[in-house]
Design an enzyme around this catalytic site. Structure first.
Site, PDB file in Angstrom:
ATOM      1  N   ILE B 470       8.590  -1.673  -5.013  1.00  0.00           N
ATOM      2  CA  ILE B 470       9.168  -2.938  -5.483  1.00  0.00           C
ATOM      3  C   ILE B 470       8.718  -3.253  -6.897  1.00  0.00           C
ATOM      4  O   ILE B 470       9.250  -4.147  -7.525  1.00  0.00           O
ATOM      5  CB  ILE B 470       8.796  -4.067  -4.495  1.00  0.00           C
ATOM      6  CG1 ILE B 470       9.810  -5.191  -4.508  1.00  0.00           C
ATOM      7  CG2 ILE B 470       7.408  -4.594  -4.768  1.00  0.00           C
ATOM      8  CD1 ILE B 470       9.734  -6.082  -3.290  1.00  0.00           C
ATOM      9  N   GLY B 471       7.732  -2.504  -7.403  1.00  0.00           N
ATOM     10  CA  GLY B 471       7.286  -2.845  -8.754  1.00  0.00           C
ATOM     11  C   GLY B 471       6.504  -1.741  -9.433  1.00  0.00           C
ATOM     12  O   GLY B 471       5.613  -2.003 -10.221  1.00  0.00           O
ATOM     13  N   SER B 473       5.213   1.165  -7.628  1.00  0.00           N
ATOM     14  CA  SER B 473       4.178   1.789  -6.791  1.00  0.00           C
ATOM     15  C   SER B 473       4.316   3.305  -6.710  1.00  0.00           C
ATOM     16  O   SER B 473       3.323   4.003  -6.486  1.00  0.00           O
ATOM     17  CB  SER B 473       4.173   1.183  -5.386  1.00  0.00           C
ATOM     18  OG  SER B 473       5.404   1.391  -4.732  1.00  0.00           O
ATOM     19  N   SER B 511      -0.058  -7.575  -1.172  1.00  0.00           N
ATOM     20  CA  SER B 511      -0.750  -6.884  -2.277  1.00  0.00           C
ATOM     21  C   SER B 511      -1.456  -5.628  -1.770  1.00  0.00           C
ATOM     22  O   SER B 511      -2.549  -5.292  -2.208  1.00  0.00           O
ATOM     23  CB  SER B 511      -1.769  -7.820  -2.953  1.00  0.00           C
ATOM     24  OG  SER B 511      -1.141  -8.997  -3.394  1.00  0.00           O
ATOM     25  N   ARG B 512      -0.827  -4.918  -0.822  1.00  0.00           N
ATOM     26  CA  ARG B 512      -1.556  -3.880  -0.109  1.00  0.00           C
ATOM     27  C   ARG B 512      -1.191  -2.436  -0.460  1.00  0.00           C
ATOM     28  O   ARG B 512      -1.930  -1.518  -0.080  1.00  0.00           O
ATOM     29  CB  ARG B 512      -1.383  -4.061   1.409  1.00  0.00           C
ATOM     30  CG  ARG B 512       0.080  -3.963   1.880  1.00  0.00           C
ATOM     31  CD  ARG B 512       0.164  -3.994   3.394  1.00  0.00           C
ATOM     32  NE  ARG B 512      -0.357  -2.786   3.984  1.00  0.00           N
ATOM     33  CZ  ARG B 512       0.311  -1.640   4.100  1.00  0.00           C
ATOM     34  NH1 ARG B 512       1.565  -1.555   3.680  1.00  0.00           N
ATOM     35  NH2 ARG B 512      -0.248  -0.586   4.629  1.00  0.00           N
ATOM     36  N   THR B 514      -0.862  -0.389  -3.279  1.00  0.00           N
ATOM     37  CA  THR B 514      -1.725   0.450  -4.110  1.00  0.00           C
ATOM     38  C   THR B 514      -3.106   0.585  -3.467  1.00  0.00           C
ATOM     39  O   THR B 514      -3.732   1.641  -3.509  1.00  0.00           O
ATOM     40  CB  THR B 514      -1.821  -0.127  -5.536  1.00  0.00           C
ATOM     41  OG1 THR B 514      -0.498  -0.203  -6.065  1.00  0.00           O
ATOM     42  CG2 THR B 514      -2.671   0.755  -6.431  1.00  0.00           C
ATOM     43  N   VAL B 700      -3.237  -6.818  -6.265  1.00  0.00           N
ATOM     44  CA  VAL B 700      -2.972  -7.509  -7.524  1.00  0.00           C
ATOM     45  C   VAL B 700      -1.844  -8.529  -7.405  1.00  0.00           C
ATOM     46  O   VAL B 700      -1.915  -9.628  -7.950  1.00  0.00           O
ATOM     47  CB  VAL B 700      -2.594  -6.486  -8.622  1.00  0.00           C
ATOM     48  CG1 VAL B 700      -2.100  -7.185  -9.883  1.00  0.00           C
ATOM     49  CG2 VAL B 700      -3.783  -5.598  -8.948  1.00  0.00           C
ATOM     50  N   GLY B 701      -0.787  -8.212  -6.671  1.00  0.00           N
ATOM     51  CA  GLY B 701       0.500  -8.878  -6.829  1.00  0.00           C
ATOM     52  C   GLY B 701       0.567 -10.347  -6.502  1.00  0.00           C
ATOM     53  O   GLY B 701       1.402 -11.065  -7.054  1.00  0.00           O
ATOM     54  N   GLU B 702      -0.254 -10.832  -5.599  1.00  0.00           N
ATOM     55  CA  GLU B 702      -0.066 -12.205  -5.135  1.00  0.00           C
ATOM     56  C   GLU B 702      -0.860 -13.253  -5.915  1.00  0.00           C
ATOM     57  O   GLU B 702      -0.358 -14.326  -6.221  1.00  0.00           O
ATOM     58  CB  GLU B 702      -0.411 -12.288  -3.639  1.00  0.00           C
ATOM     59  CG  GLU B 702       0.618 -11.560  -2.797  1.00  0.00           C
ATOM     60  CD  GLU B 702       0.185 -11.417  -1.357  1.00  0.00           C
ATOM     61  OE1 GLU B 702      -0.760 -10.649  -1.105  1.00  0.00           O
ATOM     62  OE2 GLU B 702       0.786 -12.063  -0.491  1.00  0.00           O
TER      63      GLU B 702
END
Lengths: 157, 744
Positions: B470-471, B473, B511-512, B514, B700-702
């Protein structure tokens, strides 16, 4: 009701298709011509994911009727790269990580290319206002703007 | 476990492996697939926000030429209480619970015909009074959405719109407030907002003659779609295969199902593949936004800035069915701070709005708006620099969280110190400008992941996982594989596979990916490295203990007495068949120890005193990411999360009329930030390695969406003297306060 027969040019290739009178250019491209690179995010002209050019002018293909493109020249994201080389806007988007999910990217590519054809030396503000019609929810725009400015620099060189 | 090592690929910025497909329009998203014989499905949606369904007559629709299937809730089984709410959200059964709630579906030979056929369905409703605010939902005598439901973890008070309650407490907060020199007691409010992913939900589903179901859809988790669809349809999980398409954004909103079970039913009845694509209006009305919240907060501190006690009561909108993230919010609200006496209580409240779904750090932005606004006020009251006030109370290694565990190494202090040292913090401000700061915390998640790494005969590698990218990965997975095998990152092909190809993996969320899936990739790659040593030992006719692996080569270990030139991965790969056959590595884990991530954000705004319009003129987002695998995509997460948070703070809100109809179900009126609304967002990466992960990775994402709501509000306060305790800070709301500022 009989369908309309439309003869047009898409990315420089002669193209013909049948459509209903109410079919949008977006739906004709995606469903009748099979070019799904142009995306639908809203179908109301608010998100820019369906950006294409019509005789070189940037438009939202969801706001154009398919029958209207008869005899016109349509440009889509599929026509931006040469067979072997990406357009600088595409290359710089990759180098700057100017995409995350990638759904807005085709629209951004088409819109940014149209900007640089009009204005080879835009300011950050120019790029931000030109791309204000292309919603991106992933990037916060930072890396997209940098990529377009960098592409402009490279194209001027 | 985190290793102190010199990386070759980790921390570099290679071009993502799926990049060319995404800049050329070649990448296939949810709505891009068409199959031979495919027909189109459309949903009939409720015109009422709250009504009992008296009867549904679909016979006229079924009689239309070209209509191949019609379904309603009666086509679904209703014997699994675990999915009763989910099934009722997908197709309403006894009641409709929000405007736009799906009631019936039609599949026809064209989308336009399916749409027209919906008009031929007759539904008789008994219209009920809608419940449209937390206050109305909790009022005595309020209409009750579900008379039979009783709240979880709470005394039975009879029918109620409270679906659940949670509580966390420690010490004696009420008596501890007496030790405080300053006690602030405030109320905060946020509205329902949407994730705003640009790609509407879409799927193509084929149910075959033997009952097997094949789903192509845009989702954050193919395996989640598989199990949820199977459960709703009452069939074995193995009867469903899901191929995740490329995904055009999700932010938590694509972790559940809306269309897939319906399309499966339509396909079963018609025998044809069925495509369903939501319109933007449907996405707004009937997918899973984030609920609004009300938070009552009380914090006491001593004159020198030490917090002594805090209490919080919060109510969150769940929508038509239970499931707001209020518990996560309750767990987050005091987590950045280290103090002894606290009490937190949260309520999950149902009302006649769409059923909420996850949205990036679910629950945290709302509660952090409250605590960080109050901390700002406290800093002003105590005349302490806001960063110093946070430093004086900052959580660190060993601090006990309100819900029990103690932090391992975390980077709250490091991000605060980086903020203070950043030129932004000392930069001069112009007229009508103000600066705000706020911190944010999110747990991050681990959960289940699998990875398969296959060595190719030329020494390249294929990495197979089931996590939709989605970004960026794929690039992260490739980097980690390249790091372990010592091969070029371009020589790794990362693949996102379907549910019958990849090993089980939980959603791309929390955020799991990576962290957890990346960890599985590292382990799978290490198995390949071990196998390479076995093969080298065969080639050299020696013991495997005499062979080491370093920087992409097998070589004799020191003191082994062997004298061989090192063998590269490619050298050994060429000889796979002769040395034992294919070389594959497989690993799976239920990852524990996702390191929590802290962030500190700095925001400068300029407020137009005549219109109340707020422009963000400078923004800096500093975050502890543990270890940045691909820094560009780490920065991208931080910048994107900050932008969403700025939108939440300034303009985004669901606006309902008094009948419960959403009045702004489009991007023109639901105003997300556009390019001209934002400045560059300076993403500053701080790396305090997560001690659990082999490379030190944290999610990282959240976290980046957590601080901005308060950072913006605090900046508006600094610019205008007006403290906005209710979001959004849209021009009319702020202007009203500015014009009446003298009275406040």
């Amino acid at each position: 009701m009989a369908k309309l027969h439309v003869e047009t040019s898409v990315n420089g290739e002669p193209t013909e298709f049948l459509c209903e009178p109410h079919t949008t250019l977006l739906d004709a491209l995606r469903n009748d011509i099979g070019l799904t690179g142009t995306k639908e995010g809203c179908a109301t002209g608010d998100c820019g994911a369906c950006s294409v050019t019509l005789n070189g002018r940037l438009v939202c293909s969801c706001l154009v009727l398919a029958a209207e493109v008869s005899g016109q020249e349509v440009g889509t994201v599929e026509g931006v790269a040469d067979a072997e080389t990406l357009h600088p806007v595409q290359q710089k988007l990759l180098e700057h990580a100017g995409l995350q999910c990638g759904i807005c990217t085709p629209g951004v590519v088409v819109a940014a290319k149209a900007l640089l054809e009009r204005d080879p030396n835009p300011s950050e503000r120019d790029v931000r206002f030109w791309l204000a019609g292309n919603l991106c929810r992933c990037t916060g725009y930072d890396k997209i703007i940098r990529a377009v400015l960098d592409a402009a620099t490279e194209m001027r060189a | 476990m985190s290793e102190d090592r010199k990386f070759r690929w980790v921390g570099t910025r290679p071009i993502r492996h799926d990049g060319i497909d995404k800049v050329t329009g070649r990448a296939q998203f949810g709505a891009d697939l068409s199959l031979p014989g495919m027909i189109w499905g459309k949903l009939l949606r409720s015109p009422h926000a709250h009504a009992r369904i008296v009867s549904i007559d679909t016979s006229a629709a079924e009689a239309i030429d070209g209509v191949l299937a019609v379904v309603t809730a009666t086509d679904l089984p209703d014997d699994d209480p675990k999915v009763a709410d989910l099934a009722r959200n997908i197709l309403a059964r006894e009641k409709v619970l929000y405007h736009g709630h799906a009631i019936a579906a039609v599949a026809a030979t064209s989308a336009a015909l399916a749409e027209r056929a919906l008009d031929a369905i007759t539904v008789e409703y008994e219209v009920l009074k809608p419940v449209l605010s937390l206050e109305a939902a909790l009022a005595s005598g309020a209409p009750i959405l579900d008379e039979a439901r009783r709240p979880k973890d709470m005394e039975d008070t009879g029918p109620t719109n409270i679906a659940a309650r949670c509580e966390f407490s420690r010490g004696e907060p009420e008596s501890a407030f007496a030790q405080a020199d300053v006690v602030l007691e405030r109320s905060y409010e946020t509205q329902m907002v949407h994730q705003g992913y640009i790609e509407p939900h879409a799927c193509v589903v084929q149910t075959k003659e033997d009952g097997l179901i094949e789903i192509w859809c845009c989702t954050q988790g193919g395996f989640a779609v598989r199990s949820l669809t199977a459960s709703v349809l009452g069939i074995d999980t193995s009867r469903v295969k899901v191929t995740p398409s490329e995904i055009g954004g999700g932010f938590g909103g694509k972790t559940t199902v809306y269309l897939e079970p319906v399309a499966a039913l339509l396909s079963r009845k018609s025998g044809r593949p069925v495509k369903m694509v939501m319109t933007r209006e449907e996405v707004f009305r009937a997918s899973g936004p984030a609920g609004g919240a009300k938070i009552d907060l009380k914090v006491g501190a001593t004159r020198d800035g030490r917090i002594v006690a805090g209490t919080a009561r919060m109510w969150m909108e769940a929508g038509g069915f239970p499931g707001s993230p209020v518990q996560a919010g309750a767990m987050c609200i005091f987590s950045p701070y280290d103090f002894d006496h606290l009490f937190i209580e949260g309520f999950d409240v149902v009302l006649n709005k769409p059923k909420v779904a996850a949205y990036r750090a679910p629950g945290a932005p709302q509660v952090t708006f409250a605590i960080e606004s109050l901390m700002d006020e406290l800093a002003n009251e105590l005349e302490i620099d806001p960063i110093d006030l946070r430093l004086a109370n900052a959580a660190k290694e060993g601090t006990q969280l309100p819900y029990g565990p103690r932090f391992k190494a975390v980077g709250m202090i490091e991000t605060l110190e980086a903020a203070r040292a950043h030129p932004h913090y000392a930069a001069p401000l112009g007229k009508n400008q103000g600066r705000g700061m706020a911190v944010g915390f999110w747990f991050n998640n681990g959960m289940n992941s699998s990875a398969d790494v296959h060595l190719t005969e030329d020494g390249t590698a294929v990495v197979v996982t089931g996590n939709p990218d989605i970004g960026g990965s794929r690039a992260s997975m490739a980097i980690m594989c390249a790091e372990e095998l010592g091969i070029d990152v371009e020589k790794v092909r990362p693949v996102v596979a379907d549910t019958e190809t990849a090993g089980y993996t939980d959603v791309t969320g929390g955020s799991r990916v990576t962290f957890a899936t990346g960890w599985a990739v590292i382990e799978a790659s290490r198995k390949i490295a071990s196998e390479l040593c076995i093969r080298a030992a065969k080639i050299w006719d020696c013991d495997v203990e005499q062979v080491g692996f370093s920087e992409g080569h097998c070589l004799p270990v020191e003191g082994s007495g062997l004298d061989h030139a090192p063998l590269s991965v490619a050298d050994i790969a060429k000889q796979m068949a002769r040395t034992g056959g294919p070389i594959n590595g497989q690993a799976q884990l239920n990852a524990r120890g996702a390191g929590p991530a802290f962030a500190t954000h700095l925001c400068d705004v300029e407020v137009d005193p005549e219109t109340g319009k707020v422009d963000v003129v400078r923004y800096t987002a500093i975050q502890d990411v543990g270890r940045a695998i691909h820094p560009s995509y780490v920065e991208g997460q931080i910048q994107g999360g900050a932008a969403q948070g700025i939108g939440w703070a300034l303009n985004e809100e669901y606006v309902f009329d008094e009948a419960g109809r959403l009045e702004n179900p489009g991007f023109l009126d639901y105003r997300m930030p556009v390019a001209s609304d934002l400045p560059m967002i300076d993403a500053v990466i701080v790396e305090v390695p997560n001690p659990t992960h082999p490379y030190g990775v944290r999610g990282v994402g959240e976290t980046p969406i957590v601080p901005p709501l308060a950072a913006v509000a605090n900046a508006v306060m600094a610019a205008t003297g007006v403290r906005m305790q209710s979001l959004p800070i849209s021009p009319p709301r702020l202007l009203e306060r500015l014009l009446g500022a003298g009275d406040v």
